[in-house]
Design an enzyme around this catalytic site. Sequence first.
Site, PDB file in Angstrom:
ATOM      1  N   ASP A 126       0.836  -1.207   0.000  1.00 48.22           N
ATOM      2  CA  ASP A 126       0.000   0.000   0.000  1.00 48.22           C
ATOM      3  C   ASP A 126       0.869   1.255   0.000  1.00 48.22           C
ATOM      4  O   ASP A 126       0.588   2.227  -0.687  1.00 48.22           O
ATOM      5  CB  ASP A 126      -1.003   0.000   1.172  1.00 48.22           C
ATOM      6  CG  ASP A 126      -0.404  -0.540   2.459  1.00 48.22           C
ATOM      7  OD1 ASP A 126       0.838  -0.574   2.586  1.00 48.22           O
ATOM      8  OD2 ASP A 126      -1.181  -0.941   3.347  1.00 48.22           O
ATOM      9  N   MET A 160      -2.628  -5.353   4.056  1.00 46.23           N
ATOM     10  CA  MET A 160      -2.040  -4.126   3.519  1.00 46.23           C
ATOM     11  C   MET A 160      -3.166  -3.205   3.120  1.00 46.23           C
ATOM     12  O   MET A 160      -3.928  -3.529   2.216  1.00 46.23           O
ATOM     13  CB  MET A 160      -1.193  -4.470   2.305  1.00 46.23           C
ATOM     14  CG  MET A 160       0.054  -5.236   2.683  1.00 46.23           C
ATOM     15  SD  MET A 160       1.093  -4.283   3.767  1.00 46.23           S
ATOM     16  CE  MET A 160       1.898  -5.596   4.664  1.00 46.23           C
ATOM     17  N   CYS A 161      -3.348  -2.124   3.813  1.00 47.40           N
ATOM     18  CA  CYS A 161      -4.651  -1.521   3.733  1.00 47.40           C
ATOM     19  C   CYS A 161      -4.715  -0.119   4.315  1.00 47.40           C
ATOM     20  O   CYS A 161      -3.732   0.423   4.772  1.00 47.40           O
ATOM     21  CB  CYS A 161      -5.628  -2.398   4.518  1.00 47.40           C
ATOM     22  SG  CYS A 161      -5.407  -4.145   4.243  1.00 47.40           S
ATOM     23  N   GLY A 162      -5.930   0.410   4.286  1.00 46.40           N
ATOM     24  CA  GLY A 162      -6.205   1.676   4.949  1.00 46.40           C
ATOM     25  C   GLY A 162      -7.214   1.488   6.068  1.00 46.40           C
ATOM     26  O   GLY A 162      -8.153   0.697   5.948  1.00 46.40           O
TER      27      GLY A 162
END
Lengths: 436, 236, 298
Positions: free
Chosen positions: A201, C1-3
């Site tokens: 990300d 894997m991120c927000g």
Amino acid sequence: MLRESATFPRTVIHEIQRAAATGIYDIRGWGAKRSLPHFDDLLFLGSSMSRYPLEGYRERCGTDVTLGTRYATKPLHLDIPVTIAGMSFGALSAQAKEALGRGASAARTSTTTGDGGMTAEERGQTSRLVYQYLPSRYGMNPVDLRKADAIEVVLGQGAKPGGGGMLLGQKISDRVARMRTLPTGIDQRSACRHPDWTGPDDLAIKILELREITGWEKPVYVKVGATRTYYDVKLAVKAGADVVVVDGMQGGTAATQDVFIEHVGIPTLAAIPQAVQALQEMDMHRKVQLIVSGGIRSGADVAKAMALGADAVAIGTAALIALGDNDPRYEAEYRALGSAAGFYDDFQDGRDPAGISTQDPELASRLDPEAAGRRLANYLHVLTMEAQTIARACGKAHLTHLEPDDLVALTLEAAAMARVPLAGTDWIPGHVGRGL
Amino acid sequence: MSPDQRVRPAHPHVIDVGETGLRETNRALQASDGTGRFLLTDPRGAHALAVGLASPDEVVIDGPTGYYTAGMNDGAHVTVNGNVGVGVAENMMSGTVRVNGSASQSAGATAHGGLLVISGDAGARCGISMKGVDIVVGGSIGHMSCFMGQAGRLVVLGDAGDALGDSLYEVHIYVRGRVASLGADCVEKDLRPEHHAELAELLDRAGVTDVTTDEFRRYGSARTLYTFDVDNAAAY
Amino acid sequence: MCGIVGLHLRDPDLEPRLGDMLTTMLGEMTDRGSDSAGVAVYGNTDWTPPGSATVTVLADGEDAQVLAARVSARLAAAVSGRELGATVLLSAEVDVDALATAVRTAAPEVVLVGLGTELAVLKGVGLPRELAAGFGLPGVSGWQGVGHTRMATESAVTPAGSHPFSVGPDQCIVHNGSFSNHASVRRAMARRDIHCDTLNDTEVAARFVAEQIALGAGIDEALEEMAGVLDGFYTLLVSTAEEFAVVRDPIACKPAVIAETEQYVAMASEYRAMAHLPGIAGAHLYEPEPGRVYHWHR
């Protein structure tokens, strides 16, 4: 009759004795030396009746490849699908770097910087130069970034996935130290993670930044050491890569712990089908190009990697050998170093008689960049012609038309890893047969 | 040449980032010849804003920005009135970046030169692998700051988090407040007259006027990890 | 894997705007993960009627009313069903366990993704803004909410694999990062008869924390226990009917920003997710320190 232990052969005994005497792990160069399932375990199905071959010299078999067609406004066009992998100035002498540039340029393919910045010699002699973006960022600067023809964000390499760079004090000469902003002569320890991003990300944002700095012109590669390749390739694509580079565990290194080289990663053969599957599932095969490295030695290897789905390959160890590494004419000097021509892997020591993996001015001056570059170009041409020979035999007018169905495996291991049938059968161990 | 020596327009060229978009904003900044004055409004926390600038233009960003603000700056004078995200001024070569606010982690990462001033706090890994930049932080910095710091100076008016200067090379670190802990191979060192002078000069360039150099302590590399020694194996 | 985004409201006047604020926060994190997304809302009287238990399920396209009728028949009590995107909310005036058990027995094919008296969990595959619109999130009220945008690492992109993971009553976890030993922890929990619905590493953390809470641990203790068992990189946002907590691993690479005002506590992976919040200019802003549990009580 003396009987050697299979569990404790002489090499193992020697390593225990060495560890006990020194208190430090063994560091060396080169790649994995153990036997692994490899391209040698695959064979091509040449044409006979059901398919028609192309004539050797008259009927064209294309070899060119364009890298970076996804987002870059200036993709990299190569005449041959064999590129030179990243090797640093520092690990290699300036002469060796220049020779790589000369050889690659003569063959109209690309070469790659390494963990230590871009030298003027290298840029000057290289028509297509890929600039590596590594965790250490030694010598990284926007001027060189704009001079590059492509940018390779390095997460890892096949010899040491999950590990950082290493350069021992013997090779940190004044010039290397200056380029890396380090004190001369110290042991350089590089980070294994990038300093300002971790994970895909955040990589997506890093790639955005690199593109904004270079006006969206240059292809952005993402290089990973082969381990969880299926996931890593998908994530590289999600993060915005134009090109994914997968380096199998046979890939070389200038200096890494032996335990890392021999025990971490998966063979190149096993990595390619995972990478291709990931790309195909995302409808990105041939849109995001795949470069495969780690143990490429011959045109047969090139053809096999491409048949499994790679768009191009990269060579490192083989390129150094072509320059003159492990040349028998230095046999006496290799012996004096406790090695022999064909065995020398102490790249970390900087005492390379061939003048390649060294910063010693006297040794480095032995390598004539022009002559070495010519040898590399010769070798690249041979790889290409060999791959063409095989492709024509399989009836292909372009190397990229080779496909997994042109291959069979000699061993169960290779069949399972490469996902091609065992020769003479339609059996792919672990996979549903595709039929004859 | 410092920004005030150049002939610049009386009024800045205003770019509404939200309206103009990132690519066009950066393109306009990158195309300037070094005499420009820009005011960027409505940045909306955009990533990679004002990156790759290679001329001594003046850029003021009004509002918070995201990752890699002024990344790889090479000569521009960038001021952000607001907080900045990860990696502000990463790999800066020259110029100045001033943050009137706080910065997230990895501020000034791997930067080779120039001056980075952060009026508020900086997060973890401030000055990681710095290679010659000068960083002055008005507030405190987070853990693992100056990890593998190679060259340059790091000045912190507040406190430092854990493992300051771990695996340090040649950075001079000055901290006014409390240091939670020092990393491997980082030690406190004497603040000799030349260091007082160096520190005073840095504070002056950063525009810090209300502190004296006596309030700081200096930290640097013990250099015991420069070459492998079996007795230091536990530090690896 | 991120927000990650989260809002814990202190000022009841803001409650009608919770969904609206959360929608914008979630949308801002699209770049961090556009595979899938999810939200959890606490205290929306429409989605989670007071006096009722509510269970959120992924019903694979089955009609909400049909499903409600099946559960109702098993429960011998009225069950309401509401379809929101890929998820279905089932509510009944019984206790949470009774409703959850009835759902599991009446419809073993559905995946239970949330349960409680105050909590509605909505998730799906697609772009965060579109999913939020599909849920009707912008218009909803509540006192607490969390959201997540996902860039899938090693497990499938499905609604079930999306965050938030809610496996204990009114509990919720969202995660940015990657656990490195979740397979072993998953197997160890299976031996304790705790089973995961997905191969997602975050679900392992959620079930581990839920187990600790069920054993009587407070949220601090549960997260500290988890930190001793699960290895890897994480920023976690954990919520319950009482609490809102943030913790990062000891290395703390994955981003996190906390903003506190008298009106709310907000947390997000990046500041820009909070840039539009009322009074953010005056907020106390900071990044959580490694390995430290931050938590707020209602």
